[in-house]
Design an enzyme around this catalytic site. Structure first.
Site, mmCIF file in Angstrom:
data_model
loop_
_atom_site.group_PDB
_atom_site.id
_atom_site.type_symbol
_atom_site.label_atom_id
_atom_site.label_comp_id
_atom_site.label_asym_id
_atom_site.label_seq_id
_atom_site.Cartn_x
_atom_site.Cartn_y
_atom_site.Cartn_z
ATOM 1 N N SER A 119 10.686 -8.829 -4.076
ATOM 2 C CA SER A 119 11.324 -8.489 -2.561
ATOM 3 C C SER A 119 12.393 -9.326 -2.403
ATOM 4 C CB SER A 119 10.413 -8.987 -1.486
ATOM 5 O OG SER A 119 9.094 -8.293 -1.510
ATOM 6 N N HIS A 140 12.265 -1.836 -6.936
ATOM 7 C CA HIS A 140 11.644 -2.325 -5.583
ATOM 8 C C HIS A 140 10.972 -1.210 -4.831
ATOM 9 C CE1 HIS A 140 12.375 -4.687 -1.282
ATOM 10 N NE2 HIS A 140 10.918 -4.846 -1.819
ATOM 11 N N GLU A 152 14.276 0.939 -4.087
ATOM 12 C CA GLU A 152 15.703 0.133 -4.318
ATOM 13 C C GLU A 152 15.812 -0.144 -5.867
ATOM 14 O OE1 GLU A 152 15.167 -3.014 -1.454
ATOM 15 O OE2 GLU A 152 17.408 -2.937 -1.189
ATOM 16 N N ASN A 190 15.187 -5.784 2.699
ATOM 17 C CA ASN A 190 14.714 -7.015 3.249
ATOM 18 C C ASN A 190 15.820 -7.898 3.710
ATOM 19 O OD1 ASN A 190 12.058 -6.384 2.579
ATOM 20 N ND2 ASN A 190 11.972 -6.884 0.731
HETATM 21 C C1 LIG Z 1 8.318 -6.399 2.123
HETATM 22 C C2 LIG Z 1 9.164 -5.536 1.225
HETATM 23 O O1 LIG Z 1 9.553 -5.837 -0.003
HETATM 24 C C3 LIG Z 1 9.663 -4.083 1.394
HETATM 25 C C4 LIG Z 1 8.697 -3.240 2.146
HETATM 26 O O2 LIG Z 1 7.936 -2.510 1.769
HETATM 27 S S1 LIG Z 1 8.981 -3.518 4.033
HETATM 28 C C5 LIG Z 1 7.688 -2.359 4.574
HETATM 29 C C6 LIG Z 1 8.095 -1.168 4.734
HETATM 30 N N1 LIG Z 1 7.178 -0.046 5.239
HETATM 31 C C7 LIG Z 1 7.371 0.164 6.390
HETATM 32 O O3 LIG Z 1 7.936 -0.114 7.364
HETATM 33 C C8 LIG Z 1 5.905 0.918 7.145
HETATM 34 C C9 LIG Z 1 6.250 1.381 8.512
HETATM 35 N N2 LIG Z 1 5.004 2.030 8.778
HETATM 36 C C10 LIG Z 1 4.912 3.262 8.731
HETATM 37 O O4 LIG Z 1 5.724 4.018 8.275
HETATM 38 C C11 LIG Z 1 3.543 3.992 9.368
HETATM 39 O O5 LIG Z 1 3.076 3.057 10.146
HETATM 40 C C12 LIG Z 1 2.521 4.163 8.046
HETATM 41 C C13 LIG Z 1 3.190 5.354 7.120
HETATM 42 C C14 LIG Z 1 2.069 2.944 7.274
HETATM 43 C C15 LIG Z 1 1.381 4.782 8.670
HETATM 44 O O6 LIG Z 1 1.745 5.910 9.614
HETATM 45 P P1 LIG Z 1 0.627 6.262 10.853
HETATM 46 O O7 LIG Z 1 1.230 7.428 11.245
HETATM 47 O O8 LIG Z 1 0.308 5.132 11.600
HETATM 48 O O9 LIG Z 1 -0.653 6.888 10.165
HETATM 49 P P2 LIG Z 1 -1.207 7.821 9.502
HETATM 50 O O10 LIG Z 1 -0.829 9.165 10.374
HETATM 51 O O11 LIG Z 1 -2.643 7.569 9.317
HETATM 52 O O12 LIG Z 1 -0.671 8.130 8.084
HETATM 53 C C16 LIG Z 1 0.684 8.813 7.743
HETATM 54 C C17 LIG Z 1 0.388 8.900 6.215
HETATM 55 O O13 LIG Z 1 0.491 7.842 5.639
HETATM 56 C C18 LIG Z 1 -0.992 8.094 4.600
HETATM 57 N N3 LIG Z 1 -1.122 6.586 4.688
HETATM 58 C C19 LIG Z 1 -1.251 5.390 5.575
HETATM 59 N N4 LIG Z 1 -1.424 4.168 5.458
HETATM 60 C C20 LIG Z 1 -1.512 4.515 3.832
HETATM 61 C C21 LIG Z 1 -1.793 3.481 2.917
HETATM 62 N N5 LIG Z 1 -2.098 1.928 3.170
HETATM 63 N N6 LIG Z 1 -1.881 3.878 1.749
HETATM 64 C C22 LIG Z 1 -1.622 5.271 1.489
HETATM 65 N N7 LIG Z 1 -1.356 6.264 2.135
HETATM 66 C C23 LIG Z 1 -1.358 5.671 3.605
HETATM 67 C C24 LIG Z 1 -1.628 8.668 5.530
HETATM 68 O O14 LIG Z 1 -2.632 9.366 4.631
HETATM 69 C C25 LIG Z 1 -0.782 9.733 6.173
HETATM 70 O O15 LIG Z 1 -0.514 10.674 4.824
HETATM 71 P P3 LIG Z 1 -0.042 12.490 5.140
HETATM 72 O O16 LIG Z 1 1.133 12.016 6.332
HETATM 73 O O17 LIG Z 1 0.318 12.878 4.017
HETATM 74 O O18 LIG Z 1 -1.161 12.912 5.908
HETATM 75 N N1 LIG Z 2 3.983 -6.637 0.690
HETATM 76 C C1 LIG Z 2 4.847 -5.776 0.607
HETATM 77 O O1 LIG Z 2 5.087 -5.048 1.678
HETATM 78 C C2 LIG Z 2 5.790 -5.751 -0.471
HETATM 79 C C3 LIG Z 2 5.788 -6.909 -1.470
HETATM 80 N N2 LIG Z 2 6.584 -6.502 -2.487
HETATM 81 C C4 LIG Z 2 6.744 -7.610 -3.612
HETATM 82 O O2 LIG Z 2 5.571 -7.234 -4.448
HETATM 83 C C5 LIG Z 2 4.851 -8.347 -5.106
HETATM 84 C C6 LIG Z 2 3.574 -8.313 -4.862
HETATM 85 O O3 LIG Z 2 3.228 -8.511 -3.478
HETATM 86 P P1 LIG Z 2 2.054 -7.834 -3.004
HETATM 87 O O4 LIG Z 2 1.339 -6.801 -3.557
HETATM 88 O O5 LIG Z 2 2.206 -7.710 -1.576
HETATM 89 O O6 LIG Z 2 0.964 -9.263 -3.009
HETATM 90 P P2 LIG Z 2 -0.368 -9.351 -3.038
HETATM 91 O O7 LIG Z 2 -0.576 -10.789 -2.734
HETATM 92 O O8 LIG Z 2 -1.037 -8.448 -2.333
HETATM 93 O O9 LIG Z 2 -0.715 -9.351 -4.797
HETATM 94 C C7 LIG Z 2 -0.297 -10.187 -5.621
HETATM 95 C C8 LIG Z 2 -1.264 -9.932 -6.773
HETATM 96 O O10 LIG Z 2 -0.736 -10.618 -8.012
HETATM 97 C C9 LIG Z 2 -1.743 -11.511 -8.901
HETATM 98 N N3 LIG Z 2 -1.296 -12.507 -9.551
HETATM 99 C C10 LIG Z 2 -0.873 -13.707 -8.996
HETATM 100 N N4 LIG Z 2 -0.290 -14.370 -10.210
HETATM 101 C C11 LIG Z 2 -0.603 -13.576 -11.461
HETATM 102 C C12 LIG Z 2 -0.331 -13.486 -12.731
HETATM 103 N N5 LIG Z 2 0.066 -15.018 -13.058
HETATM 104 N N6 LIG Z 2 -0.620 -12.544 -13.533
HETATM 105 C C13 LIG Z 2 -1.100 -11.408 -12.894
HETATM 106 N N7 LIG Z 2 -1.092 -11.327 -11.398
HETATM 107 C C14 LIG Z 2 -1.181 -12.253 -10.884
HETATM 108 C C15 LIG Z 2 -2.627 -12.000 -7.282
HETATM 109 O O11 LIG Z 2 -3.627 -12.629 -7.763
HETATM 110 P P3 LIG Z 2 -4.631 -13.252 -6.843
HETATM 111 O O12 LIG Z 2 -4.722 -12.685 -5.359
HETATM 112 O O13 LIG Z 2 -5.898 -13.428 -7.485
HETATM 113 O O14 LIG Z 2 -3.752 -14.843 -6.823
HETATM 114 C C16 LIG Z 2 -2.512 -10.683 -6.487
HETATM 115 O O15 LIG Z 2 -3.766 -9.968 -7.044
HETATM 116 C C17 LIG Z 2 5.828 -9.638 -4.700
HETATM 117 O O16 LIG Z 2 6.976 -10.011 -5.654
HETATM 118 C C18 LIG Z 2 6.214 -8.941 -3.334
HETATM 119 O O17 LIG Z 2 7.390 -9.826 -2.748
HETATM 120 C C19 LIG Z 2 7.679 -5.431 -2.571
HETATM 121 C C20 LIG Z 2 7.786 -4.484 -1.471
HETATM 122 C C21 LIG Z 2 6.831 -4.648 -0.536
#
Ligand SMILES: CC(=O)CC(=O)SCCNC(=O)CCNC(=O)[C@H](O)C(C)(C)COP(=O)(O)OP(=O)(O)OC[C@H]1O[C@@H](n2cnc3c(N)ncnc32)[C@H](O)[C@@H]1OP(=O)(O)O
Ligand SMILES: NC(=O)C1=CN([C@@H]2O[C@H](COP(=O)(O)OP(=O)(O)OC[C@H]3O[C@@H](n4cnc5c(N)ncnc54)[C@H](OP(=O)(O)O)[C@@H]3O)[C@@H](O)[C@H]2O)C=CC1
Length: 291
Positions: A119, A140, A152, A190
């Site tokens: 991330s 990403h 990304e 992010n």
């Molecule tokens: C941290 C990082 O590195 C980067 C990141 O990822 S940052 C996070 C980016 N993500 C976001 O910002 C998510 C923001 N949230 C959303 O867009 C919405 O709340 C959401 C799509 C997650 C759920 O939407 P919602 O309208 O509340 O739920 P809902 O109507 O039940 O679901 C919408 C769709 O998503 C699907 N869905 C919901 N949650 C799901 C999940 N966890 N896994 C798979 N599919 C899922 C549903 O099946 C539904 O599909 P269809 O439209 O095809 O029927």
């Molecule tokens: N969460 C998010 O919304 C997003 C996350 N990311 C990125 O994706 C990556 C994973 O995040 P996320 O899935 O949320 O994290 P989680 O904590 O859900 O999952 C991480 C997994 O990696 C496993 N793990 C740790 N060390 C090792 C290793 N040495 N070999 C194999 N597996 C290992 C962990 O095992 P255990 O639990 O047993 O330690 C766990 O199952 C991170 O780099 C995060 O920044 C990117 C986009 C969105």
């Protein structure tokens, strides 16, 4: 280069989603984790998400069976050695990621592309610790992977054009859209999103609003699908904290300092949905705000 087999390291919420979308697009996937429980949970989650698509008529039983048939799991990292592409999606800690690449590299085919789903961490630095910086890049995905359209693509300083073009093509085959980002801390999404979440946590910390009012304000006042605290819990507070630290250290700018309340929650093991508690308590039927 043609990609047919894909290794995924880390079977958490991102790893299972990445495995799902590759398998559904017809790639053969080998999913690795250090923990059998995480592998079992990942397969269960993929099954549940496929069932949801099935019940909505978006896929057939045969599609579901074919998708699951494309996924193998393993606790042995080196089983990924013969794949064409490896995507690392383990915990957001640089030492963990570097160790994975170090262990894996001697077992890889010379042509295998290495990618990280990080991330925030420098792609150039991760790449430099492998034998193939030219064939290394950031790929990403966004959470939840089966739903979110964006990937990304981040080139490290040494990433070559063939690797970039290959990954651009792969993203297209997954039915997703790529946005190109240069390799600066936390890239594009992010860099913008997580400081907003951190600011929401400061707003809570300073008592400007409670969990409900902050999330309501951003959902109804800015049309965000989730409130920032709900989203933080969804992403994982450990991941949010790790991203803020990468921004803070990477830019040496105090505007990125992580909120002390975020640090405290991580210290407590309150990591959000994945541990059952964060800014909400997830132990009951509906999430309950904790502040
Ligand atoms: C941290 C990082 O590195 C980067 C990141 O990822 S940052 C996070 C980016 N993500 C976001 O910002 C998510 C923001 N949230 C959303 O867009 C919405 O709340 C959401 C799509 C997650 C759920 O939407 P919602 O309208 O509340 O739920 P809902 O109507 O039940 O679901 C919408 C769709 O998503 C699907 N869905 C919901 N949650 C799901 C999940 N966890 N896994 C798979 N599919 C899922 C549903 O099946 C539904 O599909 P269809 O439209 O095809 O029927
Ligand atoms: N969460 C998010 O919304 C997003 C996350 N990311 C990125 O994706 C990556 C994973 O995040 P996320 O899935 O949320 O994290 P989680 O904590 O859900 O999952 C991480 C997994 O990696 C496993 N793990 C740790 N060390 C090792 C290793 N040495 N070999 C194999 N597996 C290992 C962990 O095992 P255990 O639990 O047993 O330690 C766990 O199952 C991170 O780099 C995060 O920044 C990117 C986009 C969105």
């Amino acid at each position: 280069m043609t990609i047919q087999t894909v290794g995924i390291v880390g079977a958490g919420q991102m790893g299972n989603g990445i495995a799902h979308v590759f398998a559904q697009a017809g790639y053969d996937v080998v999913l690795n984790d250090i923990n059998q429980d995480s592998l079992d949970k990942a397969l269960a989650t993929i099954g549940k998400n496929l069932d949801r698509m099935l019940s909505k008529g978006k896929i057939t039983e045969a599609d579901k069976a074919a998708t699951l048939g494309h996924i193998k799991t393993t606790l042995v990292l080196t089983d990924l050695g013969q794949t064409d592409l490896v995507i690392e999606a383990a915990t957001e800690r640089e030492a963990v990621k570097s160790q994975i690449f170090e262990t894996l590299v001697p077992h890889l085919k010379p042509t295998t592309i290495l990618a990280s789903n990080t991330s925030s961490i420098s792609i150039t630095r991760l790449a430099a610790r492998t034998d193939r910086p030219a064939k290394f890049m950031g790929v990403h995905f966004m959470n939840p992977v089966p739903v979110m359209k964006l990937v990304e693509l981040i080139r490290g300083i040494a990433t070559d054009d063939e690797t970039y073009t290959t990954m651009l093509e792969v993203v297209g085959k997954l039915g997703k859209t790529a946005a190109s980002a240069h390799d600066f801390p936390a890239f594009i999404v992010n860099r913008i999103l997580v400081p907003m979440i951190n600011e929401a946590i400061y707003t809570l910390y300073e008592g400007v609003g409670d969990v409900t009012s902050i999330d309501m304000a951003m959902k109804l006042g800015a049309n965000h699908p989730m409130g920032p605290l709900e989203l933080a819990d969804f992403i994982g507070l450990d991941t949010c904290f790790a991203i803020m630290n990468v921004l803070y250290d990477g830019f040496n700018d105090s505007k990125y300092r992580p909120c002390p309340l975020l640090a405290k929650y991580v210290e407590a093991g309150w990591l959000g949905r994945k541990t059952g508690r964060g800014f909400y308590d997830y132990s009951g039927e509906t999430p309950v705000p904790t502040r």
